[in-house]
Enzyme design. Structure first.
Site, short mmCIF file in Angstrom:
data_model
loop_
_atom_site.label_atom_id
_atom_site.label_comp_id
_atom_site.label_asym_id
_atom_site.label_seq_id
_atom_site.Cartn_x
_atom_site.Cartn_y
_atom_site.Cartn_z
N THR A 75 -11.63 2.46 -6.81
CA THR A 75 -12.15 2.89 -8.12
C THR A 75 -13.26 3.91 -7.84
OG1 THR A 75 -13.46 0.85 -8.07
CG2 THR A 75 -11.57 0.87 -9.55
N CYS A 122 -19.29 1.65 -2.42
CA CYS A 122 -19.94 0.81 -3.44
C CYS A 122 -21.27 1.38 -3.95
CB CYS A 122 -20.15 -0.59 -2.88
SG CYS A 122 -18.60 -1.44 -2.54
N ASP A 151 0.85 -1.19 0.00
CA ASP A 151 0.00 0.00 0.00
C ASP A 151 0.89 1.25 0.00
OD1 ASP A 151 -3.26 0.26 0.85
OD2 ASP A 151 -2.04 2.09 0.86
N1 LIG Z 1 -15.13 -1.63 0.70
C1 LIG Z 1 -15.95 -2.56 0.26
O1 LIG Z 1 -16.79 -3.01 1.01
C2 LIG Z 1 -15.84 -3.13 -1.16
C3 LIG Z 1 -16.61 -4.25 -1.47
C4 LIG Z 1 -16.51 -4.80 -2.72
C5 LIG Z 1 -15.68 -4.22 -3.68
N2 LIG Z 1 -14.95 -3.11 -3.37
C6 LIG Z 1 -14.07 -2.57 -4.40
O2 LIG Z 1 -12.73 -2.94 -4.11
C7 LIG Z 1 -11.82 -1.90 -4.47
C8 LIG Z 1 -11.02 -1.47 -3.26
O3 LIG Z 1 -11.92 -0.95 -2.28
P1 LIG Z 1 -11.52 -0.76 -0.77
O4 LIG Z 1 -12.78 -0.51 -0.04
O5 LIG Z 1 -10.63 -1.85 -0.29
O6 LIG Z 1 -10.69 0.61 -0.85
P2 LIG Z 1 -9.81 1.27 0.30
O7 LIG Z 1 -9.78 2.71 0.02
O8 LIG Z 1 -10.26 0.79 1.64
O9 LIG Z 1 -8.37 0.64 0.07
C9 LIG Z 1 -7.62 0.84 -1.06
C10 LIG Z 1 -6.15 0.99 -0.66
O10 LIG Z 1 -5.40 1.08 -1.86
C11 LIG Z 1 -4.31 1.95 -1.62
N3 LIG Z 1 -3.81 2.39 -2.91
C12 LIG Z 1 -4.34 3.29 -3.77
N4 LIG Z 1 -3.59 3.36 -4.89
C13 LIG Z 1 -2.57 2.49 -4.74
C14 LIG Z 1 -1.49 2.11 -5.55
N5 LIG Z 1 -1.32 2.61 -6.77
N6 LIG Z 1 -0.60 1.20 -5.07
C15 LIG Z 1 -0.76 0.67 -3.84
N7 LIG Z 1 -1.78 0.98 -3.02
C16 LIG Z 1 -2.69 1.88 -3.47
C17 LIG Z 1 -4.90 3.05 -0.75
O11 LIG Z 1 -3.88 3.70 -0.01
C18 LIG Z 1 -5.87 2.26 0.13
O12 LIG Z 1 -5.29 1.90 1.37
C19 LIG Z 1 -12.68 -0.81 -5.08
O13 LIG Z 1 -12.73 -1.00 -6.47
C20 LIG Z 1 -14.05 -1.06 -4.48
O14 LIG Z 1 -15.10 -0.58 -5.29
C21 LIG Z 1 -15.00 -2.56 -2.12
#
Ligand SMILES: NC(=O)c1ccc[n+]([C@@H]2O[C@H](COP(=O)([O-])OP(=O)(O)OC[C@H]3O[C@@H](n4cnc5c(N)ncnc54)[C@H](O)[C@@H]3O)[C@@H](O)[C@H]2O)c1
Length: 404
Positions: free
Chosen positions: A84, A256, A30
């Site tokens: 995203t 989401c 991260d």
């Molecule tokens: N949160 C949910 O409940 C959920 C459920 C299903 C799907 N999703 C999808 O999953 C994906 C991630 O969501 P999330 O909730 O885990 O997001 P989040 O913001 O909690 O975590 C994403 C992490 O990625 C890191 N990051 C960003 N750019 C980066 C890079 N280039 N290299 C390394 N690290 C990087 C950020 O610092 C952050 O800690 C999204 O597409 C989201 O739509 C989320």
């Protein structure tokens, strides 16, 4: 097998622990160094990611949280789990995905299966991720998608018992991804193409958005009649077929529901389809906090200038500290705009936009329950007979009237 996961947020951490517990050597990468050092100490903000488990996995060298992409070297699988979001025009923002792809391109030197868990529109794997990862590289990459469905804080459905939809650009990629997920998911659904899997994820959350908008609209109609929409929903829910329960709310939040339907409408427009219903649902839920503020104003006699209001729980849902797209943000802004003096209390969010959670104030004119985390002690309001309205989703049994 060595797995690297780019992005250690809600999705990345959940997967990291799931895979490491199943015997994989996991590198969790991260860009956020503070997050990485918290993880290194076994501290996580993600419900379900337990400190003891993290410490055990780190000690056993089954899990390495890091900001250094060099640790990806030698991986068999690299998973993309970065955000995203939507931009200021509410259009898909794939910046983080592109960055993650460029890191894979730069640091991976041996054949690797790249899996995207990030939510996006159909064609993202084929037309965005693949060409960006491969650009100028001689490495033999294969590609699959496996959209995440994790619901942080849900004690019933988790990464193990929620069916995983998987599909690759080649047979080899599909089977590689199925092998990987089968080691910690009880059930896998093989979609015939990555586009089907990507679209299925958008459909799931658009379905929720549309149904929540419908029930919010019904709640407005019922409030004119002086009827509780929650009671109407409970009565309708006794039908054993053809009805699914959605409860009224002050709006939708998180990464989401408010976001994914915008990816669908963007894609629809791209292919020349006007997605009227989804657009309308997005609009209804987006403007919902403003509408609720108006209803509160009316409830208080039409003028809330100088009225002291406190909100209990500002996160977008109970039990998580997640403020992304939380409708409470807009509710506070609108009530302030209408002249009220608004403060908030949320022990698990604790700080938001440089403001700290204030203790529950028994002397305020009106308390609004938005997100009733179990950590909130409502005694000060109970003991002082503070006027309170319950705006939270679903049954709360706190004793105050449900407003929606
Ligand atoms: N949160 C949910 O409940 C959920 C459920 C299903 C799907 N999703 C999808 O999953 C994906 C991630 O969501 P999330 O909730 O885990 O997001 P989040 O913001 O909690 O975590 C994403 C992490 O990625 C890191 N990051 C960003 N750019 C980066 C890079 N280039 N290299 C390394 N690290 C990087 C950020 O610092 C952050 O800690 C999204 O597409 C989201 O739509 C989320």
């Amino acid at each position: 097998m060595k797995i690297s996961i780019i992005g250690q947020g809600y999705v990345g951490q959940t997967l990291a622990v799931g895979a490491a517990v199943s015997g994989y050597e996991v590198v969790g990468i991260d860009l956020n160094e503070a997050l990485v050092s918290d993880l290194g100490r076994g501290e996580s903000f993600v419900p379900g990611v337990e400190s003891e488990v993290l410490i055990k996995l780190i000690t056993e060298k089954a899990y390495l949280p890091t900001s250094d992409f060099k640790h990806m070297k030698g991986s068999n699988i690299v998973v993309i789990a970065v955000p995203t979001p939507i931009d200021k025009d509410r259009k898909p923002d794939l910046t983080a995905v592109m960055q993650a792809c460029k890191s894979i391109n730069k640091f991976i030197e041996e054949p690797v299966l790249v899996i995207s868990e990030s939510t996006s529109y159909p064609g993202t794997l084929r037309d965005v991720i693949k060409p960006t990862v491969e650009k100028g590289s001689k490495v033999n990459f294969t590609f699959a998608v496996a959209p995440e469905r994790v619901d942080p804080g849900n004690s019933k459905w988790n990464i193990t018992n929620t069916t995983r939809v998987v599909s690759g650009l080649t047979e080899e990629a599909t089977y590689g991804a199925i092998d990987f997920y089968s080691s910690f998911c009880k059930s896998i659904y093989r979609a015939s193409s990555p586009e089907v899997a990507e679209a299925a994820k958008l459909l799931e959350n658009t379905f929720r958005q549309v149904n929540i908008a419908l029930i919010n609209e019904v709640s407005d109609v019922m409030s004119r009649l002086g009827i509780s929409a929650n009671e109407v929903v409970s009565a309708a829910s006794t039908k054993p077929f053809g009805f699914m329960k959605f409860e009224p709310s002050i709006g939708v939040g998180g990464h989401c529901i408010p976001v994914d339907p915008e990816y669908l409408t963007y894609f629809a427009k791209k292919v020349g389809v006007e997605s009227k219903l989804t657009n309308l649902a997005n609009e209804i839920n987006l403007h919902r906090p403003k509408q609720i503020a108006q209803r509160i104003k009316k409830h208080l006699g039409g003028d809330i200038k100088g009225i002291r209001i406190q909100i209990a729980g500002i996160a977008y849902k109970t039990g998580v500290p997640d403020m992304r797209e939380s409708p409470a943000i807009e509710l506070i802004a609108e009530l302030n705009h209408l002249g009220a003096l608004v403060s908030w209390h949320d022990p698990i969010v604790s700080t938001f936009m440089a403001q700290k959670s204030l203790p529950l104030d028994p002397s305020i004119n009106l308390g609004l329950i938005v997100t009733p985390h179990s950590e909130i002690n409502f005694k000060p309001w109970e003991e002082a007979n503070t006027p309170v309205i319950d705006l939270s989703v679903g049954p709360t049994n706190l004793g105050w009237p449900k407003f929606l």
